[in-house]
Scaffold this motif. Structure first.
Motif, PDB file in Angstrom:
ATOM      1  N   VAL A  14       0.627  -1.093   0.274  1.00  0.00           N
ATOM      2  CA  VAL A  14      -0.098   0.047  -0.241  1.00  0.00           C
ATOM      3  C   VAL A  14       0.540   1.554  -0.050  1.00  0.00           C
ATOM      4  O   VAL A  14       1.386   1.237   1.222  1.00  0.00           O
ATOM      5  CB  VAL A  14      -0.912   0.318   1.019  1.00  0.00           C
ATOM      6  CG1 VAL A  14      -1.691   1.553   0.970  1.00  0.00           C
ATOM      7  CG2 VAL A  14      -1.154  -1.171   0.883  1.00  0.00           C
ATOM      8  N   THR A  15       0.666   2.209  -1.301  1.00  0.00           N
ATOM      9  CA  THR A  15       1.946   3.205  -1.406  1.00  0.00           C
ATOM     10  C   THR A  15       0.964   4.602  -1.755  1.00  0.00           C
ATOM     11  O   THR A  15       0.758   6.167  -1.228  1.00  0.00           O
ATOM     12  CB  THR A  15       2.602   3.506  -2.161  1.00  0.00           C
ATOM     13  OG1 THR A  15       2.545   2.736  -3.708  1.00  0.00           O
ATOM     14  CG2 THR A  15       3.849   1.785  -1.615  1.00  0.00           C
ATOM     15  N   ARG A  17      -1.523   7.702  -1.034  1.00  0.00           N
ATOM     16  CA  ARG A  17      -1.589   8.207   0.277  1.00  0.00           C
ATOM     17  C   ARG A  17      -3.606   7.985   0.573  1.00  0.00           C
ATOM     18  O   ARG A  17      -3.787   7.912   2.047  1.00  0.00           O
ATOM     19  CB  ARG A  17      -1.289   9.728  -0.345  1.00  0.00           C
ATOM     20  CG  ARG A  17      -1.741  10.804   0.916  1.00  0.00           C
ATOM     21  CD  ARG A  17      -0.910  10.878   1.559  1.00  0.00           C
ATOM     22  NE  ARG A  17      -1.023  11.640   3.071  1.00  0.00           N
ATOM     23  CZ  ARG A  17      -0.082  10.395   4.557  1.00  0.00           C
ATOM     24  NH1 ARG A  17       0.738   9.955   4.196  1.00  0.00           N
ATOM     25  NH2 ARG A  17      -0.364  10.798   5.031  1.00  0.00           N
ATOM     26  N   ASN A  19      -5.126   5.378   0.569  1.00  0.00           N
ATOM     27  CA  ASN A  19      -5.097   3.824   1.197  1.00  0.00           C
ATOM     28  C   ASN A  19      -4.089   4.068   2.619  1.00  0.00           C
ATOM     29  O   ASN A  19      -4.184   3.442   3.860  1.00  0.00           O
ATOM     30  CB  ASN A  19      -4.769   3.186   0.012  1.00  0.00           C
ATOM     31  CG  ASN A  19      -5.693   2.767  -0.591  1.00  0.00           C
ATOM     32  OD1 ASN A  19      -6.626   3.299  -0.281  1.00  0.00           O
ATOM     33  ND2 ASN A  19      -5.456   1.642  -1.822  1.00  0.00           N
ATOM     34  N   ARG A  20      -3.184   4.408   2.687  1.00  0.00           N
ATOM     35  CA  ARG A  20      -2.089   4.932   3.647  1.00  0.00           C
ATOM     36  C   ARG A  20      -2.861   5.967   4.603  1.00  0.00           C
ATOM     37  O   ARG A  20      -3.093   5.053   5.863  1.00  0.00           O
ATOM     38  CB  ARG A  20      -0.742   5.868   3.699  1.00  0.00           C
ATOM     39  CG  ARG A  20      -0.428   4.590   2.629  1.00  0.00           C
ATOM     40  CD  ARG A  20       1.369   5.383   2.404  1.00  0.00           C
ATOM     41  NE  ARG A  20       1.659   6.650   2.373  1.00  0.00           N
ATOM     42  CZ  ARG A  20       2.390   7.555   1.795  1.00  0.00           C
ATOM     43  NH1 ARG A  20       1.732   8.052   0.579  1.00  0.00           N
ATOM     44  NH2 ARG A  20       2.540   8.691   2.554  1.00  0.00           N
ATOM     45  N   GLU A  21      -3.732   6.731   4.503  1.00  0.00           N
ATOM     46  CA  GLU A  21      -4.534   7.251   5.680  1.00  0.00           C
ATOM     47  C   GLU A  21      -5.484   6.297   6.006  1.00  0.00           C
ATOM     48  O   GLU A  21      -5.941   6.498   7.220  1.00  0.00           O
ATOM     49  CB  GLU A  21      -5.089   8.449   4.899  1.00  0.00           C
ATOM     50  CG  GLU A  21      -4.177   9.823   4.976  1.00  0.00           C
ATOM     51  CD  GLU A  21      -4.379  11.102   3.938  1.00  0.00           C
ATOM     52  OE1 GLU A  21      -5.754  10.992   3.482  1.00  0.00           O
ATOM     53  OE2 GLU A  21      -3.849  11.912   3.278  1.00  0.00           O
ATOM     54  N   ASP A  61       3.512   6.555  10.076  1.00  0.00           N
ATOM     55  CA  ASP A  61       2.547   7.132   8.971  1.00  0.00           C
ATOM     56  C   ASP A  61       4.063   6.676   8.280  1.00  0.00           C
ATOM     57  O   ASP A  61       4.796   7.194   8.590  1.00  0.00           O
ATOM     58  CB  ASP A  61       1.848   8.521   9.549  1.00  0.00           C
ATOM     59  CG  ASP A  61       2.567   9.301   8.287  1.00  0.00           C
ATOM     60  OD1 ASP A  61       1.901   9.093   7.242  1.00  0.00           O
ATOM     61  OD2 ASP A  61       1.617  10.608   8.346  1.00  0.00           O
ATOM     62  N   ALA A  64       4.713   2.895   2.736  1.00  0.00           N
ATOM     63  CA  ALA A  64       4.087   2.054   2.115  1.00  0.00           C
ATOM     64  C   ALA A  64       3.914   1.605   3.482  1.00  0.00           C
ATOM     65  O   ALA A  64       4.865   1.183   4.902  1.00  0.00           O
ATOM     66  CB  ALA A  64       5.258   1.340   1.528  1.00  0.00           C
ATOM     67  N   TYR A  65       2.672   0.555   3.238  1.00  0.00           N
ATOM     68  CA  TYR A  65       2.926  -0.701   4.127  1.00  0.00           C
ATOM     69  C   TYR A  65       2.609  -1.629   3.410  1.00  0.00           C
ATOM     70  O   TYR A  65       2.315  -1.452   2.445  1.00  0.00           O
ATOM     71  CB  TYR A  65       1.234  -0.495   4.696  1.00  0.00           C
ATOM     72  CG  TYR A  65       1.108   1.132   5.775  1.00  0.00           C
ATOM     73  CD1 TYR A  65       1.660   1.065   6.781  1.00  0.00           C
ATOM     74  CD2 TYR A  65       0.904   2.282   5.051  1.00  0.00           C
ATOM     75  CE1 TYR A  65       1.499   1.783   8.258  1.00  0.00           C
ATOM     76  CE2 TYR A  65       0.805   3.347   5.993  1.00  0.00           C
ATOM     77  CZ  TYR A  65       1.680   3.637   7.064  1.00  0.00           C
ATOM     78  OH  TYR A  65       1.015   4.854   7.634  1.00  0.00           O
ATOM     79  N   ALA A 141       4.823  -1.435   9.145  1.00  0.00           N
ATOM     80  CA  ALA A 141       5.134   0.203   8.204  1.00  0.00           C
ATOM     81  C   ALA A 141       6.525   0.184   7.673  1.00  0.00           C
ATOM     82  O   ALA A 141       7.461  -0.356   8.397  1.00  0.00           O
ATOM     83  CB  ALA A 141       4.843   1.020   9.084  1.00  0.00           C
TER      84      ALA A 141
END
Length: 162
Positions: A14-15, A17, A19-21, A61, A64-65, A141
């Protein structure tokens, strides 16, 4: 690692913004669930305030995840052994994530293993459009660390020889 040779892992990078939020909101929600309902002890207001402050400063935060899922779309064991299949699959995904952590560290990246979104697994899967017939195992993370914090003391390793 693949206990039983099932290779029932699935990893989602997941990169974006957006989806990261979403992920950050589930990490915070999961952490608050952990503090307010899961722990055997009741955290004091200072501890909860400390976490709120850390989230405001951007804890977890990351650019990438990597989400580690156990994928049940291909079963490997007979139904009567489903609990073994599940346990071995979880172990395999967790070991693979651990290997990713070591590789990332060797390349100069920092990681942290994140489990608390599991408290809201179905909501997380829906929000991110994660595949069906999967089970959340953990998430990393991943990013370049701003600082190198001191290691926290750990309980002594207790190995029994037999």
């Amino acid at each position: 690692p693949s206990a039983g040779g099932g290779e029932q892992w699935r990893f989602i990078s997941v990169t974006s913004r957006e989806n990261r939020e979403k992920i950050l909101s589930f990490i915070k929600k999961g952490q608050m669930t952990y503090l307010s309902r899961v722990l055997r002890r009741t955290p004091d207001k200072n501890e909860i305030s400390k976490w709120e402050e850390m989230f405001a400063k951007g804890i977890y935060d990351a650019p990438a995840y990597i989400i580690g899922l156990l994928d049940y779309s291909t079963r490997t064991l007979n139904d009567e052994y489903m609990e073994y299949e599940r346990m071995w699959g979880i172990e395999s995904v967790a070991l693979a994530l651990g290997n990713m952590m070591l590789l990332a560290w060797s390349k100069g990246y920092g990681t942290v293993y994140i489990a608390v979104p599991q408290f809201h697994e179905e909501e997380l899967k829906a929000a991110l459009g994660l595949p069906g017939r999967t089970e959340y195992v953990g998430m990393l993370a991943l990013g370049k660390p701003d600082e190198m914090p001191e290691l926290k003391p750990r309980k002594p390793l207790n190995i029994t020889k037999i």
